[in-house]
Write a protein that holds these residues in place. Structure first.
Motif, short mmCIF file in Angstrom:
data_model
loop_
_atom_site.label_atom_id
_atom_site.label_comp_id
_atom_site.label_asym_id
_atom_site.label_seq_id
_atom_site.Cartn_x
_atom_site.Cartn_y
_atom_site.Cartn_z
N ALA A 37 0.85 -1.18 0.00
CA ALA A 37 0.00 0.00 0.00
C ALA A 37 0.89 1.24 0.00
N PRO A 38 0.38 2.37 -0.48
CA PRO A 38 1.18 3.60 -0.50
C PRO A 38 1.75 3.94 0.87
N GLY A 39 3.05 4.19 0.92
CA GLY A 39 3.70 4.56 2.17
C GLY A 39 3.99 3.42 3.11
N LYS A 40 3.71 2.19 2.67
CA LYS A 40 3.95 1.03 3.52
C LYS A 40 4.93 0.08 2.86
N GLU A 41 5.51 -0.80 3.67
CA GLU A 41 6.43 -1.80 3.15
C GLU A 41 5.65 -2.92 2.47
N ARG A 42 6.35 -3.61 1.56
CA ARG A 42 5.74 -4.76 0.92
C ARG A 42 5.59 -5.87 1.97
N GLU A 43 4.42 -6.50 1.97
CA GLU A 43 4.17 -7.56 2.95
C GLU A 43 3.68 -8.82 2.26
N GLY A 44 4.08 -9.96 2.84
CA GLY A 44 3.62 -11.23 2.32
C GLY A 44 2.17 -11.47 2.69
N VAL A 45 1.42 -11.96 1.73
CA VAL A 45 -0.01 -12.23 1.92
C VAL A 45 -0.25 -13.73 2.03
N ALA A 46 0.23 -14.48 1.05
CA ALA A 46 0.02 -15.93 1.03
C ALA A 46 1.09 -16.56 0.16
N ALA A 47 1.45 -17.79 0.51
CA ALA A 47 2.46 -18.52 -0.26
C ALA A 47 2.05 -19.98 -0.38
N ILE A 48 2.54 -20.63 -1.45
CA ILE A 48 2.24 -22.04 -1.66
C ILE A 48 3.50 -22.71 -2.21
N ASP A 49 3.82 -23.89 -1.66
CA ASP A 49 5.02 -24.57 -2.12
C ASP A 49 4.66 -25.67 -3.12
N THR A 50 5.66 -26.44 -3.52
CA THR A 50 5.46 -27.41 -4.60
C THR A 50 4.62 -28.62 -4.21
N VAL A 51 4.43 -28.84 -2.92
CA VAL A 51 3.58 -29.96 -2.49
C VAL A 51 2.25 -29.49 -1.94
N GLY A 52 1.94 -28.23 -2.19
CA GLY A 52 0.64 -27.69 -1.79
C GLY A 52 0.57 -27.11 -0.40
N GLY A 53 1.70 -27.05 0.29
CA GLY A 53 1.72 -26.41 1.59
C GLY A 53 1.48 -24.92 1.44
N THR A 54 0.68 -24.37 2.33
CA THR A 54 0.33 -22.95 2.25
C THR A 54 0.65 -22.22 3.55
N ASN A 55 0.74 -20.91 3.42
CA ASN A 55 1.01 -20.06 4.57
C ASN A 55 0.31 -18.73 4.30
N TYR A 56 -0.33 -18.18 5.31
CA TYR A 56 -1.07 -16.94 5.15
C TYR A 56 -0.68 -15.93 6.22
N ALA A 57 -0.72 -14.68 5.86
CA ALA A 57 -0.57 -13.63 6.85
C ALA A 57 -1.80 -13.63 7.75
N ASP A 58 -1.60 -13.30 9.01
CA ASP A 58 -2.71 -13.30 9.96
C ASP A 58 -3.87 -12.42 9.48
N ALA A 59 -3.54 -11.31 8.82
CA ALA A 59 -4.56 -10.35 8.41
C ALA A 59 -5.52 -10.90 7.36
#
Length: 121
Positions: A37-59
């Protein structure tokens, strides 16, 4: 160098849904969505690996879902119950190595140009 092209951003009212997509030019390993967002740092939202494992930001947990169509080299982010604070430029990223679903920008070395998501109240 993998080429990544995002699409599907737009404007929506709070409580609405959007799905953004990222087309990769070739096979990719771990992939992720980031936002800035404007004026903010880049933040991770969600990720997925090659075996389908996922990770999400709390927000975004329980509202966003990341998925990948390996046959089409396409990454998706389904965003539900959108809030004004979700407004940002959303970027797709791909890692060069086999890693878990990392949400740190430094884990990725290929980035798309971004697609804008705007949520109005």
């Amino acid at each position: 160098q993998v080429q990544l092209v995002e699409s599907g951003g737009g404007s929506v009212q709070a409580g609405g849904s959007l799905r953004v997509s990222c087309q990769a030019s070739e096979y990719t390993r771990t992939m992720a969505w980031f936002r800035q967002a404007p004026g903010k740092e880049r933040e991770g939202v969600a990720a997925i690996d090659t075996v389908g494992g996922t990770n999400y930001a709390d927000a975004v947990k329980d509202r966003f879902t990341i998925s990948k169509d390996n046959g089409k080299n396409t990454l998706f982010l389904q965003m539900n119950s959108l809030k004004p604070e979700d407004t940002a430029m959303y970027y797709c990223a791909a890692g060069a190595f086999y890693i878990g679903p990392d949400l740190r920008p430094r884990a990725y070395d290929n980035w798309g140009q971004g697609t804008q998501v705007t949520v109005s109240s």
